[in-house]
Design an enzyme around this catalytic site. Structure first.
Site, PDB file in Angstrom:
ATOM      1  N   ARG A   1      52.890  20.719  85.799  1.00  0.00           N
ATOM      2  CA  ARG A   1      53.528  22.020  85.538  1.00  0.00           C
ATOM      3  C   ARG A   1      55.036  21.896  85.396  1.00  0.00           C
ATOM      4  O   ARG A   1      55.683  22.726  84.762  1.00  0.00           O
ATOM      5  CB  ARG A   1      53.197  23.042  86.654  1.00  0.00           C
ATOM      6  CG  ARG A   1      53.953  24.367  86.464  1.00  0.00           C
ATOM      7  CD  ARG A   1      53.444  25.523  87.327  1.00  0.00           C
ATOM      8  NE  ARG A   1      53.225  25.170  88.702  1.00  0.00           N
ATOM      9  CZ  ARG A   1      54.185  25.038  89.623  1.00  0.00           C
ATOM     10  NH1 ARG A   1      55.449  25.234  89.312  1.00  0.00           N
ATOM     11  NH2 ARG A   1      53.879  24.705  90.865  1.00  0.00           N
TER      12      ARG A   1
ATOM     13  N   LYS B   1      53.993  26.241  64.531  1.00  0.00           N
ATOM     14  CA  LYS B   1      54.197  26.321  63.076  1.00  0.00           C
ATOM     15  C   LYS B   1      54.527  24.928  62.531  1.00  0.00           C
ATOM     16  O   LYS B   1      53.696  24.046  62.604  1.00  0.00           O
ATOM     17  CB  LYS B   1      55.263  27.376  62.767  1.00  0.00           C
ATOM     18  CG  LYS B   1      55.110  28.677  63.591  1.00  0.00           C
ATOM     19  CD  LYS B   1      53.854  29.465  63.277  1.00  0.00           C
ATOM     20  CE  LYS B   1      53.573  30.592  64.267  1.00  0.00           C
ATOM     21  NZ  LYS B   1      54.648  31.513  64.542  1.00  0.00           N
TER      22      LYS B   1
ATOM     23  N   ASP C   1      66.250  31.549  66.870  1.00  0.00           N
ATOM     24  CA  ASP C   1      64.854  31.158  66.661  1.00  0.00           C
ATOM     25  C   ASP C   1      64.820  30.432  65.316  1.00  0.00           C
ATOM     26  O   ASP C   1      64.971  31.054  64.261  1.00  0.00           O
ATOM     27  CB  ASP C   1      63.965  32.408  66.640  1.00  0.00           C
ATOM     28  CG  ASP C   1      62.485  32.095  66.402  1.00  0.00           C
ATOM     29  OD1 ASP C   1      62.190  31.019  65.833  1.00  0.00           O
ATOM     30  OD2 ASP C   1      61.638  32.935  66.759  1.00  0.00           O
TER      31      ASP C   1
ATOM     32  N   TYR D   1      60.757  38.586  64.639  1.00  0.00           N
ATOM     33  CA  TYR D   1      59.348  38.253  64.834  1.00  0.00           C
ATOM     34  C   TYR D   1      58.728  39.311  65.765  1.00  0.00           C
ATOM     35  O   TYR D   1      59.340  39.693  66.774  1.00  0.00           O
ATOM     36  CB  TYR D   1      59.235  36.853  65.437  1.00  0.00           C
ATOM     37  CG  TYR D   1      57.824  36.486  65.791  1.00  0.00           C
ATOM     38  CD1 TYR D   1      56.906  36.167  64.802  1.00  0.00           C
ATOM     39  CD2 TYR D   1      57.390  36.508  67.115  1.00  0.00           C
ATOM     40  CE1 TYR D   1      55.599  35.865  65.112  1.00  0.00           C
ATOM     41  CE2 TYR D   1      56.079  36.201  67.435  1.00  0.00           C
ATOM     42  CZ  TYR D   1      55.185  35.887  66.430  1.00  0.00           C
ATOM     43  OH  TYR D   1      53.888  35.589  66.738  1.00  0.00           O
TER      44      TYR D   1
END
Ligand code: PLP
Length: 391
Positions: free
Chosen positions: A57, A208, A183, A111
């Protein structure tokens, strides 16, 4: 987080770094093995601080560290962090960088997930969210409120592939003592390296282009080491880490990033050129068709290509028919994978807005968005040609 890459590695070109960057020799394995383990034996028993614990983690297993090292080389940043999704990267970053009572100033046309985060979630933490009313960065100074700690923009806004003056964004952030965050998903490090423009931090949906195979959900934070370290601490607490198997897949995807993105740049330009000359197409939105007109002069040299996403306008009726007639291009959201994907923003990403609200931001019901894949451009063009033929 990982140790900074060595100076000789920084001199290699992106194609080479995508394959060899930050490689670690593990039993001679040429591809990084998957460390499918949640925890690691504690070697130094004198140091039991939280930081010294190796636990998946905490994003400090070999798959995380090698991948983060390679991403630092590709983005040209001091440090990177991989996350469970693009939204995990964006939410952990913004929660870390802005305190209750402070504000974030966002570009418009964000977005959808980020837009919802700004509208619904961040305000619950006492974080003020303001959205620009104009793409002209020169008008922002007058409306930015006191207490703004972050200016947040996107490299290329969806679906009209708008590029704003990113150099002016960085200058404005410096002037008001805010951080400049971008971004950069739509550009990928092959087309734009925001650190060269002075951005403090970049976030990516690695789902992406970075992974590039439509088979992983992942995110990346990259930028100044001190900021990424703080975001890592937040992510450790929120828990949005990337699992070792997804790290392996993302590392594998990165090796072909330069090849894929160049093909997508070329396919999008070829399809945009075809569509621009087509009698039933009223408009095509793709900055690569005419960078002198669509890309602000201050950032034109920073872009090495304009990506695989373009949009075009036909009548609303034809737009609706078109999606059913395409034989190769797939009607699905997302971008950056091998397959060409097509959506109608009016019925997907911008469904929540009224017809008038959509029209106000240029998203008419006849807008079709295409995210080019890596197929032969001629085959994709032929597919659109048959789908656009009336009858
Ligand atoms: C897809 C996307 C995101 C969200 O990424 P996920 O990996 O789906 O969480 C954020 N920003 C942009 C520009 C995107 O295209």
């Amino acid at each position: 987080m990982t140790k900074p890459p060595s100076v000789p590695e920084r001199r290699l070109q992106l194609e080479t770094l995508a394959v060899h960057g930050a490689h670690a020799d593990i039993e001679g394995a040429v591809a990084t093995p998957i460390f499918q383990t949640s925890t690691y034996r504690t070697h130094d028993r004198r140091d039991l601080s939280y930081d010294a614990v190796r636990y998946s983690r905490l994003s400090n297993g070999p798959n995380h560290l090698i991948l983060q090292g390679r991403l630092a080389l590709l983005t040209g940043t001091e440090a990177t962090l991989v996350c469970a999704s693009g939204m995990a990267a964006i939410s952990a970053s913004l929660i870390t960088l802005v305190a209750p009572g402070e504000r974030i100033f966002f570009q418009r046309g964000l977005y959808g997930g980020t837009q919802m985060l700004a509208a619904q979630d961040l305000p619950r933490f006492g974080i003020g969210c303001d959205i620009a009313q104009s793409d002209d960065v020169a008008t922002w100074r007058a409306v930015i409120q006191p207490g703004t700690r972050v200016i947040y923009v996107e490299a290329m806004a969806n679906p009209l592939v708008t590029i704003i003056d990113l150099a002016a964004v960085v200058a404005l952030a410096r002037e008001i003592g805010a951080l400049a965050v971008i971004d950069a998903t739509f550009a990928s490090p092959i087309n734009l390296r925001p650190a060269t423009l002075g951005f403090d931090l970049e976030v990516h949906s690695a789902t992406k282009y970075l992974n590039g195979h439509s088979d992983v959900i992942a995110g990346v934070v990259a930028g100044r080491g001190e900021l990424v370290k703080r975001i890592l601490t937040t992510q450790n607490h929120l828990g949005g880490c990337l699992d070792p198997h997804a790290c392996f897949l993302l590392e594998r995807g990165l090796k072909t990033l330069p090849l894929r993105v160049r093909q997508q740049n070329a396919n999008a330009l070829a399809l945009a050129t075809f569509l621009a000359a087509h009698p039933v197409v009223t408009r095509v939105h793709y900055p690569g068709l005419n960078p002198a007109r669509f890309v602000p002069a201050a950032v034109r040299d920073a872009f090495h290509g304009y990506g695989g996403v373009l949009s075009f306008e036909v009548s609303a009726a034809l737009a609706a028919q078109l999606l059913g007639r395409l034989e190769l291009a797939v009607h699905a959201p997302s971008l950056g994978g091998p397959e060409t994907l097509v959506t109608r923003p009016a019925t997907t990403s911008h469904l929540g807005l009224s017809v008038a609200e959509r029209a106000a931001i240029g998203i008419h019901d006849g807008v079709v968005r295409v995210a080019c894949g890596i197929e032969a451009a001629a085959d994709i063009i032929a597919d659109f040609a048959q789908a656009l033929t009336p009858g």
